[in-house]
Design a protein around this motif. Sequence first.
Motif, PDB file in Angstrom:
ATOM      1  N   GLY A   1       0.811  -1.206   0.000  1.00 38.01           N
ATOM      2  CA  GLY A   1       0.000   0.000   0.000  1.00 38.01           C
ATOM      3  C   GLY A   1       0.849   1.262   0.000  1.00 38.01           C
ATOM      4  N   ASN A   2       1.840   1.312   0.894  1.00 43.74           N
ATOM      5  CA  ASN A   2       2.714   2.488   0.964  1.00 43.74           C
ATOM      6  C   ASN A   2       3.487   2.692  -0.328  1.00 43.74           C
ATOM      7  OD1 ASN A   2       1.819   2.740   3.548  1.00 43.74           O
ATOM      8  ND2 ASN A   2       3.802   2.581   4.535  1.00 43.74           N
ATOM      9  N   VAL A   3       3.889   1.594  -0.948  1.00 48.04           N
ATOM     10  CA  VAL A   3       4.649   1.694  -2.198  1.00 48.04           C
ATOM     11  C   VAL A   3       3.772   2.300  -3.293  1.00 48.04           C
ATOM     12  CG1 VAL A   3       5.972   0.423  -3.918  1.00 48.04           C
ATOM     13  CG2 VAL A   3       6.030  -0.312  -1.537  1.00 48.04           C
ATOM     14  N   SER A   4       2.519   1.879  -3.350  1.00 40.19           N
ATOM     15  CA  SER A   4       1.618   2.422  -4.370  1.00 40.19           C
ATOM     16  C   SER A   4       1.369   3.906  -4.142  1.00 40.19           C
ATOM     17  CB  SER A   4       0.295   1.652  -4.376  1.00 40.19           C
ATOM     18  OG  SER A   4      -0.401   1.821  -3.164  1.00 40.19           O
ATOM     19  N   TYR A   5       1.296   4.318  -2.870  1.00 38.90           N
ATOM     20  CA  TYR A   5       1.125   5.738  -2.577  1.00 38.90           C
ATOM     21  C   TYR A   5       2.334   6.538  -3.062  1.00 38.90           C
ATOM     22  CZ  TYR A   5      -3.015   5.055   0.347  1.00 38.90           C
ATOM     23  OH  TYR A   5      -4.270   4.771   0.798  1.00 38.90           O
ATOM     24  N   ALA A   6       3.511   5.998  -2.827  1.00 44.73           N
ATOM     25  CA  ALA A   6       4.722   6.687  -3.269  1.00 44.73           C
ATOM     26  C   ALA A   6       4.737   6.840  -4.789  1.00 44.73           C
ATOM     27  CB  ALA A   6       5.955   5.916  -2.802  1.00 44.73           C
ATOM     28  N   VAL A   7       4.293   5.800  -5.478  1.00 48.73           N
ATOM     29  CA  VAL A   7       4.265   5.838  -6.942  1.00 48.73           C
ATOM     30  C   VAL A   7       3.271   6.877  -7.445  1.00 48.73           C
ATOM     31  CG1 VAL A   7       3.631   4.523  -9.011  1.00 48.73           C
ATOM     32  CG2 VAL A   7       5.073   3.471  -7.261  1.00 48.73           C
ATOM     33  N   ILE A   8       2.076   6.924  -6.850  1.00 46.27           N
ATOM     34  CA  ILE A   8       1.052   7.847  -7.346  1.00 46.27           C
ATOM     35  C   ILE A   8       1.408   9.302  -7.027  1.00 46.27           C
ATOM     36  CG2 ILE A   8      -0.432   7.786  -5.301  1.00 46.27           C
ATOM     37  CD1 ILE A   8      -1.600   7.863  -8.969  1.00 46.27           C
ATOM     38  N   VAL A   9       2.118   9.542  -5.922  1.00 49.45           N
ATOM     39  CA  VAL A   9       2.560  10.907  -5.607  1.00 49.45           C
ATOM     40  C   VAL A   9       3.430  11.453  -6.727  1.00 49.45           C
ATOM     41  CG1 VAL A   9       4.126  12.256  -4.153  1.00 49.45           C
ATOM     42  CG2 VAL A   9       2.395  10.840  -3.093  1.00 49.45           C
ATOM     43  N   PHE A  10       4.389  10.649  -7.147  1.00 51.80           N
ATOM     44  CA  PHE A  10       5.319  11.143  -8.161  1.00 51.80           C
ATOM     45  C   PHE A  10       4.748  11.031  -9.570  1.00 51.80           C
ATOM     46  CE2 PHE A  10       7.896  10.881  -4.447  1.00 51.80           C
ATOM     47  CZ  PHE A  10       8.715  11.999  -4.566  1.00 51.80           C
ATOM     48  N   SER A  11       3.743  10.201  -9.733  1.00 55.14           N
ATOM     49  CA  SER A  11       3.011  10.195 -10.996  1.00 55.14           C
ATOM     50  C   SER A  11       2.256  11.514 -11.152  1.00 55.14           C
ATOM     51  CB  SER A  11       2.032   9.019 -11.040  1.00 55.14           C
ATOM     52  OG  SER A  11       1.256   9.042 -12.217  1.00 55.14           O
ATOM     53  N   ALA A  12       1.676  12.002 -10.055  1.00 61.05           N
ATOM     54  CA  ALA A  12       0.982  13.297 -10.081  1.00 61.05           C
ATOM     55  C   ALA A  12       1.970  14.441 -10.316  1.00 61.05           C
ATOM     56  CB  ALA A  12       0.225  13.509  -8.774  1.00 61.05           C
ATOM     57  N   LEU A  13       3.126  14.344  -9.679  1.00 58.93           N
ATOM     58  CA  LEU A  13       4.134  15.398  -9.843  1.00 58.93           C
ATOM     59  C   LEU A  13       4.704  15.432 -11.258  1.00 58.93           C
ATOM     60  CD1 LEU A  13       6.076  15.177  -6.451  1.00 58.93           C
ATOM     61  CD2 LEU A  13       4.664  17.079  -7.264  1.00 58.93           C
ATOM     62  N   SER A  14       4.530  14.335 -11.997  1.00 53.51           N
ATOM     63  CA  SER A  14       5.043  14.310 -13.373  1.00 53.51           C
ATOM     64  C   SER A  14       4.295  15.299 -14.267  1.00 53.51           C
ATOM     65  CB  SER A  14       4.943  12.895 -13.957  1.00 53.51           C
ATOM     66  OG  SER A  14       3.591  12.531 -14.191  1.00 53.51           O
ATOM     67  N   TYR A  15       3.130  15.761 -13.802  1.00 51.12           N
ATOM     68  CA  TYR A  15       2.405  16.804 -14.543  1.00 51.12           C
ATOM     69  C   TYR A  15       3.252  18.071 -14.612  1.00 51.12           C
ATOM     70  CZ  TYR A  15      -1.425  19.920 -15.935  1.00 51.12           C
ATOM     71  OH  TYR A  15      -2.214  20.830 -16.597  1.00 51.12           O
ATOM     72  N   PHE A  16       4.038  18.296 -13.553  1.00 47.68           N
ATOM     73  CA  PHE A  16       4.911  19.469 -13.487  1.00 47.68           C
ATOM     74  C   PHE A  16       6.355  19.127 -13.859  1.00 47.68           C
ATOM     75  CE2 PHE A  16       1.651  19.568 -10.134  1.00 47.68           C
ATOM     76  CZ  PHE A  16       0.900  20.658 -10.555  1.00 47.68           C
TER      77      PHE A  16
END
Length: 296
Positions: A1-16
Amino acid sequence: GNVSYAVIVFSALSYFFPAFGDGNTWQAVLGASILLWIIHFLVLAGIRQAAIVNTFVTVAKIAPVVLFVGVVAVAFKLNVWSLDFTGLANASLGSIATQVKSTMLVTLWVFIGIEGASVFSARAERRKDIATATVLGFFTCLALYALVSLLSLGILSQPELAALKNPSMAGVLEAVIGPWGAVLINLALVVSVVGAFLSWTLLAAEIPHVAGKDGTMPKFFGNESERGVPSTSLLITNLLVQGFLVITLFAQSTYQALFYIASAAILVPYIFSGAFAAKLALTGESYESGERRSGP
């Protein structure tokens, strides 16, 4: 679960910052690792301090969702929402039963953690607050998830929604109010998931800690720091998360793949813990004299 959260955080930041890609590039894994250990030391500073931070983050992450619901409700188009409502016109989706089955793991995933109040019950001042927090948390999440999902179908069609990059809410709001909507949701998602990351770090460390104290797991998991933090359990948990982050880099695992794994893995403990909770409720074990079993 924590790993998936880490992935989605930086997936969102990839917009910037496009270098973060889908959250599984080396830049994203490096950033996720730094975030992981920042949270680790925040929790080490004290459970109560971390809980206070989490309270503020919770408010900050709910506000954009409420804004999203309000804006999308105004822009809602009934003709778009009713277009192939059953999905049967799209052969790739299968029958309604197949569609329901295909969403089961996702549905389970979004409600994982609803038992969090029970996990921290030993730290609660009043036992009845546990039931209240669980029920309120469940119905609040259910309402928000239902509104976001249903209203989005009134903005974009199912194929358009399916083609959106995570977080899909950003694409929906962008379709309504333009690029700044995507910026808002991506920033909100980062705040939201960092808060969830913190919550899950607390949760993941507390479970083996409690198990270590009652002898279910090795006793060293029950060790606490002078601030009352389950330090050994926290360290082992985060070392495992770090290891899986490295694996994510080489396996190129996506957010969806990771939460599928997490959802499948949680099923067995959910079944056993649910059965045991039912046994306690039926037999009255662990209840104090005169304490009601029917609710707070």
